[in-house]
Design a protein around this motif. Structure first.
Motif, PDB file in Angstrom:
ATOM      1  N   LEU A 222       0.831  -1.206   0.000  1.00 34.80           N
ATOM      2  CA  LEU A 222       0.000   0.000   0.000  1.00 34.80           C
ATOM      3  C   LEU A 222       0.866   1.256   0.000  1.00 34.80           C
ATOM      4  CD1 LEU A 222      -2.778  -1.021   2.554  1.00 34.80           C
ATOM      5  CD2 LEU A 222      -2.992  -0.877   0.058  1.00 34.80           C
ATOM      6  N   LEU A 223       1.938   1.240   0.781  1.00 38.25           N
ATOM      7  CA  LEU A 223       2.803   2.414   0.842  1.00 38.25           C
ATOM      8  C   LEU A 223       3.527   2.630  -0.481  1.00 38.25           C
ATOM      9  CD1 LEU A 223       3.947   4.711   2.528  1.00 38.25           C
ATOM     10  CD2 LEU A 223       5.750   3.151   3.315  1.00 38.25           C
ATOM     11  N   ALA A 224       4.066   1.563  -1.049  1.00 35.34           N
ATOM     12  CA  ALA A 224       4.767   1.699  -2.329  1.00 35.34           C
ATOM     13  C   ALA A 224       3.822   2.192  -3.422  1.00 35.34           C
ATOM     14  CB  ALA A 224       5.398   0.364  -2.725  1.00 35.34           C
ATOM     15  N   GLY A 225       2.619   1.627  -3.472  1.00 34.77           N
ATOM     16  CA  GLY A 225       1.662   2.059  -4.481  1.00 34.77           C
ATOM     17  C   GLY A 225       1.254   3.509  -4.305  1.00 34.77           C
ATOM     18  N   VAL A 262      16.384  -4.381   5.365  1.00 33.08           N
ATOM     19  CA  VAL A 262      15.919  -3.510   4.283  1.00 33.08           C
ATOM     20  C   VAL A 262      15.342  -4.384   3.183  1.00 33.08           C
ATOM     21  CG1 VAL A 262      16.576  -1.801   2.551  1.00 33.08           C
ATOM     22  CG2 VAL A 262      17.623  -1.733   4.822  1.00 33.08           C
ATOM     23  N   LEU A 263      14.102  -4.101   2.818  1.00 30.52           N
ATOM     24  CA  LEU A 263      13.472  -4.837   1.721  1.00 30.52           C
ATOM     25  C   LEU A 263      13.342  -3.926   0.506  1.00 30.52           C
ATOM     26  CD1 LEU A 263      10.223  -4.030   1.157  1.00 30.52           C
ATOM     27  CD2 LEU A 263       9.955  -5.132   3.367  1.00 30.52           C
ATOM     28  N   ARG A 264      13.259  -4.549  -0.646  1.00 25.99           N
ATOM     29  CA  ARG A 264      13.110  -3.824  -1.908  1.00 25.99           C
ATOM     30  C   ARG A 264      11.795  -4.227  -2.549  1.00 25.99           C
ATOM     31  NH1 ARG A 264      17.732  -3.716  -6.680  1.00 25.99           N
ATOM     32  NH2 ARG A 264      16.787  -2.058  -7.979  1.00 25.99           N
ATOM     33  N   VAL A 265      11.036  -3.246  -2.967  1.00 29.58           N
ATOM     34  CA  VAL A 265       9.775  -3.509  -3.655  1.00 29.58           C
ATOM     35  C   VAL A 265       9.675  -2.557  -4.839  1.00 29.58           C
ATOM     36  CG1 VAL A 265       8.516  -1.968  -2.077  1.00 29.58           C
ATOM     37  CG2 VAL A 265       7.265  -3.665  -3.420  1.00 29.58           C
ATOM     38  N   GLY A 266       9.310  -3.106  -5.986  1.00 27.76           N
ATOM     39  CA  GLY A 266       9.224  -2.302  -7.195  1.00 27.76           C
ATOM     40  C   GLY A 266       7.944  -2.558  -7.964  1.00 27.76           C
ATOM     41  N   LEU A 267       7.657  -1.659  -8.880  1.00 29.53           N
ATOM     42  CA  LEU A 267       6.499  -1.777  -9.756  1.00 29.53           C
ATOM     43  C   LEU A 267       6.784  -1.010 -11.030  1.00 29.53           C
ATOM     44  CD1 LEU A 267       3.707   0.672  -8.566  1.00 29.53           C
ATOM     45  CD2 LEU A 267       5.953   0.631  -7.526  1.00 29.53           C
ATOM     46  N   THR A 272      -0.199  -4.668 -11.434  1.00 27.65           N
ATOM     47  CA  THR A 272      -1.513  -4.589 -10.788  1.00 27.65           C
ATOM     48  C   THR A 272      -1.342  -4.596  -9.274  1.00 27.65           C
ATOM     49  OG1 THR A 272      -1.804  -6.997 -10.674  1.00 27.65           O
ATOM     50  CG2 THR A 272      -2.500  -5.884 -12.716  1.00 27.65           C
ATOM     51  N   TRP A 273      -2.440  -4.289  -8.585  1.00 31.01           N
ATOM     52  CA  TRP A 273      -2.390  -4.308  -7.125  1.00 31.01           C
ATOM     53  C   TRP A 273      -2.061  -5.700  -6.606  1.00 31.01           C
ATOM     54  CZ3 TRP A 273      -1.700  -0.398  -4.109  1.00 31.01           C
ATOM     55  CH2 TRP A 273      -2.087   0.877  -4.526  1.00 31.01           C
ATOM     56  N   ARG A 274      -2.623  -6.722  -7.243  1.00 27.89           N
ATOM     57  CA  ARG A 274      -2.306  -8.084  -6.804  1.00 27.89           C
ATOM     58  C   ARG A 274      -0.820  -8.361  -6.998  1.00 27.89           C
ATOM     59  NH1 ARG A 274      -5.149 -12.550  -5.899  1.00 27.89           N
ATOM     60  NH2 ARG A 274      -7.062 -11.730  -6.851  1.00 27.89           N
ATOM     61  N   TYR A 396     -10.996  -3.605  -4.376  1.00 22.97           N
ATOM     62  CA  TYR A 396     -12.066  -3.614  -5.378  1.00 22.97           C
ATOM     63  C   TYR A 396     -11.573  -3.528  -6.827  1.00 22.97           C
ATOM     64  CZ  TYR A 396     -15.139  -2.856  -1.386  1.00 22.97           C
ATOM     65  OH  TYR A 396     -15.813  -2.996  -0.194  1.00 22.97           O
ATOM     66  N   SER A 397     -10.310  -3.164  -7.023  1.00 22.42           N
ATOM     67  CA  SER A 397      -9.747  -3.082  -8.378  1.00 22.42           C
ATOM     68  C   SER A 397      -8.437  -3.859  -8.412  1.00 22.42           C
ATOM     69  CB  SER A 397      -9.511  -1.620  -8.774  1.00 22.42           C
ATOM     70  OG  SER A 397     -10.700  -0.869  -8.680  1.00 22.42           O
ATOM     71  N   THR A 398      -8.498  -5.067  -7.903  1.00 17.91           N
ATOM     72  CA  THR A 398      -7.312  -5.874  -7.643  1.00 17.91           C
ATOM     73  C   THR A 398      -6.464  -6.103  -8.888  1.00 17.91           C
ATOM     74  OG1 THR A 398      -8.634  -7.016  -5.963  1.00 17.91           O
ATOM     75  CG2 THR A 398      -6.522  -8.003  -6.558  1.00 17.91           C
ATOM     76  N   GLU A 399      -7.112  -6.274 -10.019  1.00 19.25           N
ATOM     77  CA  GLU A 399      -6.386  -6.610 -11.238  1.00 19.25           C
ATOM     78  C   GLU A 399      -6.080  -5.395 -12.097  1.00 19.25           C
ATOM     79  OE1 GLU A 399      -5.420  -9.561 -11.106  1.00 19.25           O
ATOM     80  OE2 GLU A 399      -6.824 -10.327  -9.614  1.00 19.25           O
TER      81      GLU A 399
END
Length: 409
Positions: A222-225, A262-267, A272-274, A396-399
């Motif tokens: 949620l924070l990254a998004g 420390v973790l790494r998260v990317g998009l 998608t949210w999923r 509600y808009s997972t995909e």
């Protein structure tokens, strides 16, 4: 700070707290720097910190005077060379309210230790009320429970961790209201939070469960998004606290075993949210696998010019708030944590997630600690609203792609 409500025996409470401070070697720690050898002498054979008693009701303390007293108890520094690293004060507020203020130095005490100590004090109080003697056996010495890994193993693991994190920005684009010059910012902060209702929490965690994601991993997503929507940043490093209790022998030991991972998260534009929840889970699991790798050599390799007193790789921390809302003590007596004191934060943004069970389901709470010299409250409220919006989209808009909508939609 613990608040006891009901008919509490203050003398017994002080006795139980004093016994606990004496039983744990870590809480009797002294650290003295030998200027000649530049080595730190570590001892635990000194006397424990004292647990005092103040009858604020009998002495006529006003509410403001009591608040000032608690501030002094909480923030008076320790002399690391001469004093035990823990002290306490029992304060009788009135006939049905007692405060127990416990002050510990982080060099000898971590969040896991807090649970152990509070539970021991309550159990000791209950035993003394029953007329039973307290266990005099010293707890395990923390220095005897863990040791450094072999140097060759450490070097290899550090190199692997550096490869995992290399290339990610060492900063996070946050909506700062002010950016003080280096060395001018303070650690004084404030806290704001939002609570997701049972329906939204249920739908969010249903998606998370499908991906094997915990509330912590979900908060990371949620924070990254949300931050990506605000700034366009697509690659994030987030720090989090790790208990450091992999060895079962440390599970019941009070001490400073916690480390920072420390973790790494990317998009990207199509994530998608999923998929973001999945990415957050993978990033967290990779960080968990490196839980025994010291952060210092990783930080030195990735950020050699960093200022040593500030977070080394990221200004953002994500953690779980697992403090119990209430602790039973005796019939008619309960205990709860009092969290109404000043907030101090070393990170530019601390996001805490907690999950509480209610009558109609669970509720997630997202809370942010922030330095007040960097952010205005309105800015953090906007960021929290963005987190709620992201939670709705995850549910509600997972995909749909995370970046399909602007932050203020």
């Amino acid at each position: 700070m613990l608040e006891f409500t009901g008919q509490i025996d203050n003398a017994i409470l002080a006795e139980s707290a004093g016994h606990a401070l004496n039983r744990h070697p870590a809480l009797r720690s002294r650290f003295r720097l030998d200027l000649g050898t530049q080595r730190v002498e570590y001892r635990t054979d000194g006397p424990p910190g004292e647990v005092g008693f103040i009858d604020a009701q009998a002495d006529g303390w006003s509410a403001d005077e009591l608040d000032r007293l608690v501030g002094v108890l909480c923030w008076t520094p320790f002399d690391l060379a001469e004093e035990a690293q823990a002290r306490g004060e029992v304060i009788k507020v009135d006939d049905t309210t007692t405060l127990l203020v416990l002050t510990m130095h982080h060099i000898s005490f971590d969040g896991w230790s807090r649970h152990l100590l509070v539970n021991e004090i309550i159990a000791g109080y209950q035993a003394l009320r029953r007329g039973e003697a307290l266990d005099p056996t010293p707890s395990a010495h923390p220095a005897g429970l863990v040791g450094p890994p072999p140097a060759d193993v450490t070097a290899q693991r550090v190199a692997e961790a550096v490869d995992r994190l290399r290339g990610a920005p060492l900063t996070v684009t946050l909506p700062y209201d002010r950016c003080p010059a280096p060395g001018e910012s303070s650690v004084l902060g404030a806290n704001l939070s939002i609570e997701l209702d049972e329906e939204l929490t249920g739908k969010v965690m249903a998606v998370a469960a499908q991906e094997g994601s915990t509330p912590f991993m979900t908060a990371v997503a949620l924070l990254a998004g949300t931050l990506s929507r605000y700034s366009g940043q697509r690659d994030f490093l987030f720090a989090f606290g790790w208990p450091g209790r992999e060895d079962p022998a440390t599970a019941d030991a009070i001490g400073m075993f916690m480390s920072t991972l420390v973790l790494r998260v990317g998009l990207d534009e199509t994530t998608t949210w999923r998929e973001l929840v999945r990415n957050a889970r993978i990033g967290a699991l990779e960080a968990f696998m490196d839980c025994d790798v010291p952060l210092e050599p990783i930080a030195t390799a990735l950020n050699p010019g960093r200022h040593v007193i500030w977070p080394p790789l990221t200004p953002v921390l994500v953690n779980v708030d697992d403090l119990p809302l209430e602790l039973p003590v005796a019939p008619g007596v309960t205990c709860r944590y009092r969290l109404d004191g000043p907030v101090h934060t070393k990170y530019d943004l601390d996001l805490f997630v907690r999950s509480d069970d209610g009558e109609h389901g669970s509720r997630l709470t997202l809370a942010i600690d922030y330095p007040t010299d960097l952010f205005d409250a309105a800015t953090i409220e906007t960021l929290l609203s963005g987190l709620r919006r992201s939670a709705v989209d995850l549910a509600y808009s997972t995909e749909e792609p995370c970046c399909a909508r602007p932050a203020d939609s």
